[in-house]
Write an enzyme that holds these catalytic residues in place. Structure first.
Site, PDB file in Angstrom:
ATOM      1  N   LYS A 194     -12.479   1.091 -41.004  1.00 36.58           N
ATOM      2  CA  LYS A 194     -11.471   1.899 -40.305  1.00 36.58           C
ATOM      3  C   LYS A 194     -10.096   1.525 -40.853  1.00 36.58           C
ATOM      4  CE  LYS A 194      -9.318   3.977 -36.657  1.00 36.58           C
ATOM      5  NZ  LYS A 194      -9.323   3.338 -35.338  1.00 36.58           N
TER       6      LYS A 194
ATOM      7  N   ASP B 170     -11.977   8.293 -28.266  1.00 35.05           N
ATOM      8  CA  ASP B 170     -11.069   7.156 -28.147  1.00 35.05           C
ATOM      9  C   ASP B 170     -11.317   6.387 -26.848  1.00 35.05           C
ATOM     10  OD1 ASP B 170      -9.312   5.630 -29.589  1.00 35.05           O
ATOM     11  OD2 ASP B 170      -7.572   6.921 -29.303  1.00 35.05           O
TER      12      ASP B 170
END
Length: 420
Positions: free
Chosen positions: A189, A324
């Site tokens: 990421k 999220d």
């Protein structure tokens, strides 16, 4: 061999076709052995355990491709006072809440230790199967660097299996990718732009250079083809990420026409997380602890975000469901499906985004994402019809049954019997 016969439901198999009424799925030792009409399958294994869907809807196990399983937004004072090791025990609760709403697979976008994934795989705790990214790469002063101008640093604590992720320049990004892979990362990421919740930047700020992003992608790819996901909100950062070969764009708030064309050309996935800015504004109404900069940026981007995702959807960009979660409470993930429909997706498209397309995004489409013979036995049963009322899935009581790897993880009201 352990057979389970799931019957008396309407099948929505994840492929996008018409639902099949009076359907059934035969499971055997964690795999799907047959799918079809109940009348055609009923005689295949007469001694199977029966799970009666009771007229409900049988779907593949759901995916969330952007979660944070080792944190949940809390008041800063409480966060500072909480012992470090509590994060692991809290994660057990977050994981259980996630799988209880039918999400059997997740991609963790940061801060979850590989040991949590291993504990699930070894059956020590209950949760969805995971891909983990360990710690998201960020530049000094970027999204992910929570150094405050007071001089206080509230950036997440690092430790041997959670390496520090701040890096600047080609040499450092080379090293940090290798450190994340060494720590067990399934995916890398990177923060390609600023963000809503970071104190010293803005979503439109571009962070890593094109060269740095290309190094990150190349270095990850050298290690068994590991993919890279990018927190990317500003248009230039998005375009840099796509050109660099990044696999998925997370958030995608400021998508312009050029960015969308590039995503189509490269086959890049979009993970919108529409719920994230909505949740920041909701939390601001219920707590005084949400920083003013986050509230203001959320107000600024909320409508732009919806418009961008709607434009990408109309253009045909591949959209995978991600939330999220952690920014908002775990277990509320399926609110994202309703928001996806608000920007123009059909309920079937939203369901595919959280099944078939999400599985493709995570590289697991050969074994998950649809209910087909030979695939892993992940499925859920819903009391309500998500094609006519997608928001009914926001009520966890409407997810009556969750099966992962052929094992019953959650069961509310459906009947389970053994045929004699």
């Amino acid at each position: 061999m352990t057979y389970t016969f799931v019957k008396n439901g309407t099948l929505i198999d994840g492929n996008g076709g018409e639902p099949v009424e009076k359907a059934a799925v035969l499971l055997n030792d964690g795999k799907i052995e047959a799918v079809g009409k109940e009348a055609e399958l009923a005689s295949l294994q007469p001694d199977a355990k029966v799970v009666d869907a009771d007229g409900g809807y049988i779907l593949p196990g759901l995916f969330d491709t952007h979660v944070h399983m080792m944190f949940q937004k809390a008041e800063m004072q409480k966060t500072l006072e909480t012992p470090f090791s509590m994060r692991f025990y809290q994660a057990m609760d977050y994981l259980k809440k996630t799988i209880d709403i039918g999400i059997t697979s997740v991609r963790d976008a940061g801060f979850t230790d590989v040991g949590v994934k291993q504990a699930i795989e070894e059956g020590l705790i209950v949760g969805p199967r995971m891909q983990v990214s360990i710690n998201p790469l960020t530049i000094t002063g970027g999204h992910g660097d929570s150094w405050m101008r007071s001089g206080i640093d509230v950036t997440n604590v690092t430790y041997p299996s959670m390496p520090d992720a701040i890096c600047d320049g080609p040499d450092q990004v080379h090293r940090k990718v290798r450190e994340m892979l060494r720590a067990g990362a399934d995916i890398i990421k990177v923060h390609a732009t600023g963000g809503v919740l970071s104190p010293t930047d803005h979503p439109e700020f571009t962070q890593f250079s094109q060269e740095e992003l290309e190094i990150i992608v190349r270095e990850a790819s050298f290690r068994n083809g590991v993919k890279v996901m990018a927190h990317a909100q500003g248009s230039e950062g998005i375009k840099n990420a796509v050109r660099a070969g990044i696999h998925s764009i997370e958030h995608g708030i400021y998508l312009d026409d050029e960015a969308i064309e590039l995503m189509l050309k490269h086959g890049t996935y979009l993970v919108p997380t529409l719920l994230a800015p909505v949740s920041v504004l909701e939390l601001a109404e219920t707590t005084n602890d949400m920083p003013a900069y986050a509230v203001e940026k959320s107000k600024e981007v909320a409508e732009i975000h919806k418009t961008s995702v709607a434009k990408a959807h109309r253009a045909g960009v591949k959209i995978a469901m991600g939330t999220d979660a952690g920014v908002m409470p775990h277990g509320t993930n399926l609110r994202e499906l309703g928001l996806m429909c608000e920007i123009g997706m059909t309920p079937m498209e939203a369901l595919q985004a959280t099944t078939k397309v999400a599985a493709e995004c995570m590289g697991w489409d050969n074994k998950l994402g649809t209910l087909e013979t030979g695939k892993v036995a992940d499925l859920i049963i819903t009391k309500t019809n998500p094609l006519t009322d997608i928001r009914s899935l926001e009520n966890k009581e409407n997810i009556t049954t969750v099966i992962k790897d052929g094992q019953l993880v959650k069961q509310n009201t459906v009947k389970t019997t053994v045929r004699i």
